[in-house]
Design a protein around this motif. Structure first.
Motif, short mmCIF file in Angstrom:
data_model
loop_
_atom_site.label_atom_id
_atom_site.label_comp_id
_atom_site.label_asym_id
_atom_site.label_seq_id
_atom_site.Cartn_x
_atom_site.Cartn_y
_atom_site.Cartn_z
N HIS A 125 -22.17 0.07 9.86
CA HIS A 125 -22.26 -1.40 9.96
C HIS A 125 -21.65 -2.05 8.72
N HIS A 126 -22.03 -1.57 7.54
CA HIS A 126 -21.50 -2.14 6.30
C HIS A 126 -20.01 -1.85 6.14
N LEU A 127 -19.58 -0.68 6.56
CA LEU A 127 -18.15 -0.36 6.50
C LEU A 127 -17.36 -1.27 7.44
N SER A 128 -17.92 -1.55 8.59
CA SER A 128 -17.28 -2.45 9.54
C SER A 128 -17.13 -3.86 8.96
N ILE A 129 -18.14 -4.31 8.26
CA ILE A 129 -18.06 -5.62 7.61
C ILE A 129 -16.93 -5.63 6.58
N ARG A 130 -16.82 -4.57 5.80
CA ARG A 130 -15.75 -4.48 4.81
C ARG A 130 -14.37 -4.44 5.49
N ARG A 131 -14.27 -3.65 6.55
CA ARG A 131 -13.01 -3.56 7.28
C ARG A 131 -12.62 -4.91 7.86
N ASP A 132 -13.59 -5.61 8.43
CA ASP A 132 -13.32 -6.94 8.99
C ASP A 132 -12.84 -7.91 7.91
N SER A 133 -13.43 -7.82 6.74
CA SER A 133 -13.02 -8.69 5.63
C SER A 133 -11.58 -8.42 5.24
N VAL A 134 -11.22 -7.16 5.15
CA VAL A 134 -9.84 -6.80 4.79
C VAL A 134 -8.89 -7.27 5.89
N ASN A 135 -9.27 -7.09 7.13
CA ASN A 135 -8.41 -7.48 8.25
C ASN A 135 -8.23 -8.99 8.37
#
Length: 86
Positions: A27-37
């Motif tokens: 979940h936290h990795l997904s949040i980080r990935r979404d921020s980068v994207n």
């Protein structure tokens, strides 16, 4: 709540947290990935493009899987200890 019951609840919460590690970490990795994207296209290109961003997160996915395997083993042993102790 007496001390023994408090210890049991605390112990089981810890075991449950171990079992939930991968879900929370992803979940936290997904949040980080979404921020980068969400970065502007020029900034994404400076990072090497979409493929580079995907590759950047791949080792973290692998680490989550490996960590969860370890934590599952710890949780299973902890549950075994719990069952024999209490």
């Amino acid at each position: 709540m007496d001390d023994k019951r408090s210890d049991q609840v605390s112990f089981l919460r810890t075991v449950n947290a171990f079992r939930q590690y991968a879900t929370n970490a992803r979940h936290h990795l997904s949040i980080r990935r979404d921020s980068v994207n969400k970065l502007p296209p020029l900034h994404l290109e400076l990072l090497g493009g979409e493929e580079a961003v995907t590759a950047m997160f791949a080792p973290h996915e692998l680490a989550i899987d490996q960590n969860q395997q370890f934590l599952d083993a710890v949780a299973n042993e902890a549950q075994s200890l719990y069952d024999s102790y209490w």
